[in-house]
Design a protein around this motif. Structure first.
Motif, PDB file in Angstrom:
ATOM      1  N   TYR A 222       3.297   7.113  -7.602  1.00 24.70           N
ATOM      2  CA  TYR A 222       2.543   6.082  -6.907  1.00 24.70           C
ATOM      3  C   TYR A 222       1.171   5.877  -7.560  1.00 24.70           C
ATOM      4  O   TYR A 222       0.680   4.745  -7.634  1.00 24.70           O
ATOM      5  CB  TYR A 222       2.434   6.434  -5.424  1.00 24.70           C
ATOM      6  N   THR A 223       0.563   6.946  -8.021  1.00 26.57           N
ATOM      7  CA  THR A 223      -0.650   6.800  -8.815  1.00 26.57           C
ATOM      8  C   THR A 223      -0.318   6.114 -10.136  1.00 26.57           C
ATOM      9  O   THR A 223      -1.004   5.184 -10.569  1.00 26.57           O
ATOM     10  CB  THR A 223      -1.291   8.179  -9.098  1.00 26.57           C
ATOM     11  N   TYR A 224       0.753   6.574 -10.759  1.00 19.61           N
ATOM     12  CA  TYR A 224       1.137   6.100 -12.086  1.00 19.61           C
ATOM     13  C   TYR A 224       1.421   4.602 -12.097  1.00 19.61           C
ATOM     14  O   TYR A 224       1.006   3.881 -13.012  1.00 19.61           O
ATOM     15  CB  TYR A 224       2.366   6.883 -12.557  1.00 19.61           C
ATOM     16  N   PHE A 225       2.128   4.105 -11.073  1.00 16.81           N
ATOM     17  CA  PHE A 225       2.535   2.706 -11.066  1.00 16.81           C
ATOM     18  C   PHE A 225       1.601   1.809 -10.250  1.00 16.81           C
ATOM     19  O   PHE A 225       1.845   0.599 -10.156  1.00 16.81           O
ATOM     20  CB  PHE A 225       3.965   2.570 -10.551  1.00 16.81           C
ATOM     21  N   SER A 226       0.557   2.359  -9.658  1.00 16.02           N
ATOM     22  CA  SER A 226      -0.380   1.529  -8.906  1.00 16.02           C
ATOM     23  C   SER A 226      -1.102   0.555  -9.837  1.00 16.02           C
ATOM     24  O   SER A 226      -1.468   0.902 -10.958  1.00 16.02           O
ATOM     25  CB  SER A 226      -1.422   2.396  -8.190  1.00 16.02           C
TER      26      SER A 226
ATOM     27  N   THR B  73       0.840  -1.190   0.000  1.00 17.94           N
ATOM     28  CA  THR B  73       0.000   0.000   0.000  1.00 17.94           C
ATOM     29  C   THR B  73       0.878   1.243   0.000  1.00 17.94           C
ATOM     30  O   THR B  73       1.940   1.261   0.620  1.00 17.94           O
ATOM     31  CB  THR B  73      -0.925   0.037   1.234  1.00 17.94           C
ATOM     32  N   VAL B  74       0.417   2.264  -0.679  1.00 17.97           N
ATOM     33  CA  VAL B  74       1.177   3.505  -0.752  1.00 17.97           C
ATOM     34  C   VAL B  74       0.203   4.672  -0.817  1.00 17.97           C
ATOM     35  O   VAL B  74      -0.880   4.569  -1.408  1.00 17.97           O
ATOM     36  CB  VAL B  74       2.119   3.512  -1.985  1.00 17.97           C
ATOM     37  N   GLY B  75       0.560   5.775  -0.160  1.00 17.87           N
ATOM     38  CA  GLY B  75      -0.245   6.974  -0.251  1.00 17.87           C
ATOM     39  C   GLY B  75      -0.093   7.613  -1.622  1.00 17.87           C
ATOM     40  O   GLY B  75       0.909   7.413  -2.316  1.00 17.87           O
ATOM     41  N   LEU B  76      -1.088   8.364  -2.039  1.00 18.04           N
ATOM     42  CA  LEU B  76      -1.046   9.045  -3.329  1.00 18.04           C
ATOM     43  C   LEU B  76      -0.666  10.510  -3.143  1.00 18.04           C
ATOM     44  O   LEU B  76      -0.968  11.113  -2.112  1.00 18.04           O
ATOM     45  CB  LEU B  76      -2.405   8.948  -4.024  1.00 18.04           C
ATOM     46  N   CYS B  77       0.006  11.068  -4.131  1.00 18.50           N
ATOM     47  CA  CYS B  77       0.348  12.491  -4.090  1.00 18.50           C
ATOM     48  C   CYS B  77      -0.954  13.294  -4.124  1.00 18.50           C
ATOM     49  O   CYS B  77      -1.808  13.071  -4.978  1.00 18.50           O
ATOM     50  CB  CYS B  77       1.221  12.871  -5.285  1.00 18.50           C
ATOM     51  N   GLY B  78      -1.080  14.224  -3.208  1.00 17.22           N
ATOM     52  CA  GLY B  78      -2.297  15.029  -3.172  1.00 17.22           C
ATOM     53  C   GLY B  78      -2.184  16.150  -2.169  1.00 17.22           C
ATOM     54  O   GLY B  78      -3.193  16.587  -1.604  1.00 17.22           O
ATOM     55  N   THR B  79      -0.960  16.633  -1.948  1.00 19.37           N
ATOM     56  CA  THR B  79      -0.747  17.662  -0.931  1.00 19.37           C
ATOM     57  C   THR B  79       0.008  18.864  -1.488  1.00 19.37           C
ATOM     58  O   THR B  79       0.724  19.543  -0.760  1.00 19.37           O
ATOM     59  CB  THR B  79       0.033  17.078   0.265  1.00 19.37           C
ATOM     60  N   SER B  80      -0.163  19.114  -2.775  1.00 22.07           N
ATOM     61  CA  SER B  80       0.572  20.205  -3.410  1.00 22.07           C
ATOM     62  C   SER B  80      -0.358  21.007  -4.319  1.00 22.07           C
ATOM     63  O   SER B  80      -1.273  20.459  -4.941  1.00 22.07           O
ATOM     64  CB  SER B  80       1.737  19.642  -4.226  1.00 22.07           C
ATOM     65  N   ASN B  81      -0.065  22.290  -4.403  1.00 24.61           N
ATOM     66  CA  ASN B  81      -0.833  23.167  -5.281  1.00 24.61           C
ATOM     67  C   ASN B  81      -0.424  23.019  -6.753  1.00 24.61           C
ATOM     68  O   ASN B  81      -1.125  23.481  -7.653  1.00 24.61           O
ATOM     69  CB  ASN B  81      -0.617  24.624  -4.851  1.00 24.61           C
ATOM     70  N   GLU B  82       0.689  22.336  -6.986  1.00 27.21           N
ATOM     71  CA  GLU B  82       1.298  22.274  -8.314  1.00 27.21           C
ATOM     72  C   GLU B  82       0.339  21.803  -9.404  1.00 27.21           C
ATOM     73  O   GLU B  82       0.305  22.366 -10.503  1.00 27.21           O
ATOM     74  CB  GLU B  82       2.517  21.344  -8.269  1.00 27.21           C
ATOM     75  N   THR B  83      -0.412  20.737  -9.121  1.00 31.79           N
ATOM     76  CA  THR B  83      -1.219  20.118 -10.182  1.00 31.79           C
ATOM     77  C   THR B  83      -2.677  20.545 -10.164  1.00 31.79           C
ATOM     78  O   THR B  83      -3.475  20.043 -10.962  1.00 31.79           O
ATOM     79  CB  THR B  83      -1.156  18.585 -10.056  1.00 31.79           C
ATOM     80  N   ILE B  84      -3.033  21.471  -9.287  1.00 31.92           N
ATOM     81  CA  ILE B  84      -4.431  21.896  -9.209  1.00 31.92           C
ATOM     82  C   ILE B  84      -4.906  22.547 -10.513  1.00 31.92           C
ATOM     83  O   ILE B  84      -6.034  22.301 -10.951  1.00 31.92           O
ATOM     84  CB  ILE B  84      -4.653  22.785  -7.974  1.00 31.92           C
ATOM     85  N   PRO B  85      -4.092  23.377 -11.191  1.00 30.04           N
ATOM     86  CA  PRO B  85      -4.547  23.894 -12.495  1.00 30.04           C
ATOM     87  C   PRO B  85      -4.878  22.787 -13.497  1.00 30.04           C
ATOM     88  O   PRO B  85      -5.828  22.923 -14.284  1.00 30.04           O
ATOM     89  CB  PRO B  85      -3.360  24.743 -12.967  1.00 30.04           C
ATOM     90  N   ASP B  86      -4.113  21.684 -13.467  1.00 33.12           N
ATOM     91  CA  ASP B  86      -4.435  20.551 -14.339  1.00 33.12           C
ATOM     92  C   ASP B  86      -5.804  19.981 -13.979  1.00 33.12           C
ATOM     93  O   ASP B  86      -6.604  19.649 -14.861  1.00 33.12           O
ATOM     94  CB  ASP B  86      -3.370  19.450 -14.201  1.00 33.12           C
ATOM     95  N   ALA B  87      -6.063  19.856 -12.682  1.00 37.94           N
ATOM     96  CA  ALA B  87      -7.331  19.287 -12.234  1.00 37.94           C
ATOM     97  C   ALA B  87      -8.506  20.189 -12.565  1.00 37.94           C
ATOM     98  O   ALA B  87      -9.600  19.713 -12.903  1.00 37.94           O
ATOM     99  CB  ALA B  87      -7.276  19.030 -10.736  1.00 37.94           C
ATOM    100  N   GLU B  88      -8.293  21.492 -12.481  1.00 37.02           N
ATOM    101  CA  GLU B  88      -9.398  22.430 -12.676  1.00 37.02           C
ATOM    102  C   GLU B  88      -9.850  22.533 -14.136  1.00 37.02           C
ATOM    103  O   GLU B  88     -10.840  23.194 -14.428  1.00 37.02           O
ATOM    104  CB  GLU B  88      -9.018  23.806 -12.125  1.00 37.02           C
ATOM    105  N   ARG B  89      -9.151  21.857 -15.045  1.00 34.86           N
ATOM    106  CA  ARG B  89      -9.664  21.741 -16.403  1.00 34.86           C
ATOM    107  C   ARG B  89     -10.884  20.825 -16.436  1.00 34.86           C
ATOM    108  O   ARG B  89     -11.677  20.859 -17.376  1.00 34.86           O
ATOM    109  CB  ARG B  89      -8.587  21.186 -17.343  1.00 34.86           C
TER     110      ARG B  89
END
Length: 384
Positions: free
Chosen positions: A94-98, A54-70
């Motif tokens: 971790y998302t990519y290789f899950s 088991t591994v946590g997913l990246c989700g604690t950064s503002n970096e990719t929020i503009p990508d998500a807001e599309r």
């Protein structure tokens, strides 16, 4: 795309991200199976027993929020947007290789995001009861856990045995006890660790594939802190105001809130969030006749604002305020997290009834309000 291939944008990544991708790729190349998890309600013992890391997913950064807001609305929790943004931009190793992502029906925003995430990576959603009060909630959740077991067995071509479940429960209980030992270091005056150090250690642990390695890392950190403290090394001055941090998951605000507290004359003495004491204090009954039922009951007992009602969380916080000799409580509410935001009123009322100052900070992962937070936190600690 082959499941073990690096993303096309790999060469554009900074070195630390490249290292994360290579670590995950090497694990998969060795035949490892990987499940990405987002929530403390995910019964990790079943994944352990299935031989899936088991591994946590990246989700604690503002970096990719503009990508998500599309795709996602702007007025949505930053944790949800960040998680989806990392997935759709291939920036989280971790998302990519899950092989699979395990979601859960905690809040409305997450469960709808999972529908979109499933288009990128297979996502299995656990259907969590919305209350712990009804006796039948335990039965509903138990049936859900049995379905999850069947899913893992079918997905990975394995049999999850009772023996493996008991072994996994024992190891996870050991890890929880090790975390509790780390928290107990903070009962000292002054505490044996900086709160930010503890927060970073907890976050790093979620990205460790091997639970036994994670256990040894926590034990080693506790032993080193105890030895240094006994030798007279105190990383925190005795005058630091003792702050309990509660509310939403704090992984994305360690620097924004945690470091500000400690730069303003305070110390985060204990965490009352998903990675904190109120979650780790609940153990699986390893001697139960039905070990799967015992695992199911343990996870449903977790107190979270998604539950109605949620008096258990207030009880836990009240106990921690007394045990850790807390001077003040800061509640971190991520923008658009309605359950914690509404429940913050009850939390504030309970804390202030104990004669302890309380402050709510509603924020996101951006830097736009950093100055305001610094000013408010400094003023709060100064008046303690």
């Amino acid at each position: 795309m082959g499941c073990n291939e690096l993303p096309k944008t790999f060469d554009e990544f900074v070195e630390t991200r490249k290292q994360g991708f290579m670590k995950a790729k090497e694990f998969k190349d060795r035949g490892g199976k990987l499940a990405g998890c987002l929530c403390s309600y995910t019964p990790q013992e079943l994944l352990d027993a299935a031989g899936v890391a088991t591994v946590g997913l990246c989700g604690t950064s503002n970096e990719t929020i503009p990508d998500a807001e599309r795709v996602l609305p702007k007025n949505l929790c930053p944790l949800i947007k960040s998680t989806y943004g990392f997935a759709c931009s291939d920036k989280c190793p971790y998302t990519y290789f899950s092989d699979i992502i395990i979601g859960e029906t905690t809040c409305d925003g997450k469960k709808k995001m999972y529908e979109l995430l499933n288009e990128i990576k297979e996502t299995y959603v656990l259907h969590l009861p919305q209350s712990q009060e009804r006796e039948y909630a335990k039965d509903i959740w138990y049936e859900e856990i049995k379905l999850f077991k069947e899913k893992l067995e079918q997905k990975f071509g394995v049999e999850i045995t009772e023996e493996n479940l008991r072994r996994a429960a024992h190891t996870r209980n050991q890890l929880r006890r090790a975390h509790l030992e780390m928290y107990r270091l903070q009962e000292n005056t002054p505490p044996a660790m900086k709160g930010t150090e503890m927060m970073i250690a907890l976050q790093q642990g979620t990205f460790t594939f091997d639970v036994n390695e994670q256990l040894e890392n926590v034990r080693a950190r506790v032993a080193a802190a105890e030895e240094a403290y006994a030798a007279g090394t105190h990383p925190v001055p005795a005058s630091a105001r003792r702050i309990l941090l509660t509310g939403c998951p704090t992984g994305g605000v360690i620097q924004k809130v945690g470091a500000v507290v400690e730069n303003s004359g305070g110390v985060i003495i204990c965490l009352d969030d998903c990675s904190g004491e109120r979650t780790n204090m609940i153990l699986v009954d390893e001697e139960a006749g039905d070990i799967l039922r015992a695992i199911s009951d343990r996870y449903l007992a977790i107190n979270c604002s998604v539950m109605t009602a949620n008096a258990g969380r207030l009880d836990n916080t009240r106990e921690m305020i007394c045990k850790y000799k807390v001077d003040g409580v800061i509640e971190v509410v991520l923008q658009a997290c309605h359950t914690f935001n509404v429940e913050a009123f009850q939390m504030g009322r309970m804390v202030e009834a104990l004669g302890v100052p309380y402050m709510k900070l509603e924020t996101d992962y951006s830097t736009a309000d950093c100055g305001q937070i610094e000013t408010r936190v400094a003023a709060f600690i100064e008046m303690l």
